[in-house]
Design a protein around this motif. Structure first.
Motif, PDB file in Angstrom:
ATOM      1  N   GLN A 224       0.843  -1.198   0.000  1.00 21.14           N
ATOM      2  CA  GLN A 224       0.000   0.000   0.000  1.00 21.14           C
ATOM      3  C   GLN A 224       0.875   1.244   0.000  1.00 21.14           C
ATOM      4  N   THR A 225       0.388   2.302  -0.641  1.00 20.44           N
ATOM      5  CA  THR A 225       1.101   3.581  -0.629  1.00 20.44           C
ATOM      6  C   THR A 225       0.235   4.617   0.071  1.00 20.44           C
ATOM      7  N   TYR A 226       0.884   5.587   0.709  1.00 18.47           N
ATOM      8  CA  TYR A 226       0.156   6.674   1.363  1.00 18.47           C
ATOM      9  C   TYR A 226       1.082   7.880   1.477  1.00 18.47           C
ATOM     10  N   ARG A 227       0.541   8.995   1.855  1.00 21.42           N
ATOM     11  CA  ARG A 227       1.335  10.218   1.960  1.00 21.42           C
ATOM     12  C   ARG A 227       2.143  10.225   3.256  1.00 21.42           C
ATOM     13  N   SER A 228       3.396  10.612   3.156  1.00 22.26           N
ATOM     14  CA  SER A 228       4.239  10.740   4.342  1.00 22.26           C
ATOM     15  C   SER A 228       3.706  11.878   5.201  1.00 22.26           C
ATOM     16  N   SER A 229       3.749  11.695   6.512  1.00 22.88           N
ATOM     17  CA  SER A 229       3.276  12.736   7.423  1.00 22.88           C
ATOM     18  C   SER A 229       4.213  12.856   8.598  1.00 22.88           C
ATOM     19  N   GLY A 230       4.271  14.020   9.193  1.00 25.44           N
ATOM     20  CA  GLY A 230       5.142  14.263  10.351  1.00 25.44           C
ATOM     21  C   GLY A 230       4.330  14.358  11.609  1.00 25.44           C
ATOM     22  N   GLU A 258      10.489   7.468   5.274  1.00 23.86           N
ATOM     23  CA  GLU A 258      11.599   8.386   5.531  1.00 23.86           C
ATOM     24  C   GLU A 258      12.177   9.017   4.270  1.00 23.86           C
ATOM     25  N   GLU A 259      11.999   8.339   3.141  1.00 27.95           N
ATOM     26  CA  GLU A 259      12.565   8.844   1.887  1.00 27.95           C
ATOM     27  C   GLU A 259      11.485   9.514   1.036  1.00 27.95           C
ATOM     28  N   ARG A 260      11.893  10.434   0.181  1.00 21.07           N
ATOM     29  CA  ARG A 260      10.945  11.046  -0.754  1.00 21.07           C
ATOM     30  C   ARG A 260      10.635  10.112  -1.923  1.00 21.07           C
ATOM     31  N   SER A 261      11.521   9.143  -2.123  1.00 22.53           N
ATOM     32  CA  SER A 261      11.352   8.198  -3.228  1.00 22.53           C
ATOM     33  C   SER A 261      10.560   6.976  -2.760  1.00 22.53           C
ATOM     34  N   GLN A 262       9.488   6.665  -3.487  1.00 20.10           N
ATOM     35  CA  GLN A 262       8.696   5.479  -3.170  1.00 20.10           C
ATOM     36  C   GLN A 262       9.540   4.211  -3.302  1.00 20.10           C
TER      37      GLN A 262
END
Length: 357
Positions: A224-230, A258-262
């Motif tokens: 699954q993919t999702y948006r990174s959040s802080g 942790e990375e910007r790259s999927q």
């Protein structure tokens, strides 16, 4: 024991000759394997040869004592050499027994460490960050490399959970005893009455493994993919670069954002998954092997309380071996060698006692 030592000594000489052979040197993989075996044998052989020297000195001193007759000065010198060499032989015998203990095959591996806040809410999350900092500083002192794999930070600067890799030779050998519940007793900054609170966090230390150690069928994975959040849910980026992987047969879930790259997040998540499945594989092996592998100073179970950090008393207590040190500041700044070494020695002592049984 002596038969094992003589066989190891002969193998050491054989390896030494092979490592000088041009045909072996040109074969990178073979050379690497033989060099690793040679390196692992070196401490044992060095101790064995010191023992042989002490034994030779002992026999020479004994012969001199028998032949000295009435020469008081010669007898005194021989007696001193006799006592000294006997003492060295006894000490080296104990060292050799430890060096001959079966080595954990995972000891040379790098590790993946997971830290999760337990009881205590925000204070537990802050202590999770304190332990992460402690392990990071210890790793730096060893010349190891730290890389965060997954993190869930809080607004107050703590971590609900954080997973990271520690890359370096022998990282697992030194850090494997850290799995379990760590308890902290201190006055939180938010506590106006100055009362001591008790919080807990759990630590898991997994050997980092290669794909060849665990067989994973891609069809068994849900990705699954999702948006990174802080912290506080603030979006770090607007693309769905974060990755969650579910291993359907076991229900194991790993995440990385942790990375910007999927692609890089997926790579890190798979690394975590391999290590978790490898741990499960070891745990599931027959009970005799599992018992031999289990850490003697503790089960390594994540629910076992292993250590207390008491800030008002500047005290750290490891409950498995009854070790108490009043140097909490040093330890929290990464000075962990005294604890780690005490745990290693306790483990070895327990294994030696088990061998005698």
């Amino acid at each position: 024991m002596m038969d094992k030592l003589r066989a190891a000594d002969a193998r050491y000489d054989e390896l030494n000759n092979k490592l000088s052979d041009p045909s072996v040197i040109s074969d990178n993989e073979l050379y690497r394997q033989l060099m690793k075996e040679y390196k692992n044998l070196t401490p044992l052989i060095e101790a064995f040869r010191c023992y042989q020297k002490a034994e030779s000195d002992f026999n020479d001193a004994l012969a001199t004592l028998e032949d000295a007759g009435n020469d008081a000065e010669l007898r005194e010198m021989a007696q001193e050499e006799y006592s000294d060499s006997k003492e060295r032989m006894e000490a080296l015998t104990e060292e050799l027994k430890i060096l001959l203990l079966p080595k954990d095959p995972d000891d040379d591996r790098s590790v993946i460490v997971e830290i999760r806040g337990g009881a205590g809410g925000d204070e537990a999350a802050l202590f999770a960050n304190s332990l992460f900092r402690m392990y990071t500083m210890y790793a730096q002192s060893q010349g190891w490399k730290i890389e965060i794999l997954s993190a869930n930070p809080t607004e107050l600067g703590g971590y609900k959970e954080v997973s990271f890799s520690v890359v370096g030779d022998g990282a697992y050998a030194k850090m494997k005893y850290e799995s379990g519940v760590h308890r902290v007793q201190r006055v939180p900054e938010t506590e106006s009455q100055g009362r001591i609170h008790t919080s807990t966090i759990t630590v898991a230390v997994l050997p980092e493994v290669e794909e060849v150690d665990v067989d994973i069928n891609p069809a068994d994975l849900t990705i699954q993919t999702y948006r990174s959040s802080g912290a506080g849910g603030q979006h770090i980026n607007k693309t769905e670069s974060a990755i969650r992987i579910i291993h359907n047969p076991t229900g194991v879930v790993v995440e990385c954002q942790e990375e910007r790259s999927q692609f890089k997040n997926k790579e890190k998540a798979m690394k975590m998954l391999y290590s978790k499945l490898y741990e499960a594989k070891l745990t599931a092996r027959d009970s005799q092997i599992a018992e031999e592998r289990r850490i003697q100073v503790g089960t390594g179970d994540r629910s076992e309380r292993i250590r207390t950090y008491n800030y008002p008393q500047s005290r750290v207590t490891d409950h498995r071996i009854g070790l108490t040190l009043y140097k909490l500041d040093n330890i929290m700044n990464g000075d962990c060698d005294e604890i780690f070494e005490a745990l290693r020695l306790a483990d070895q002592t327990a294994k030696l006692l088990k061998q005698k049984d």
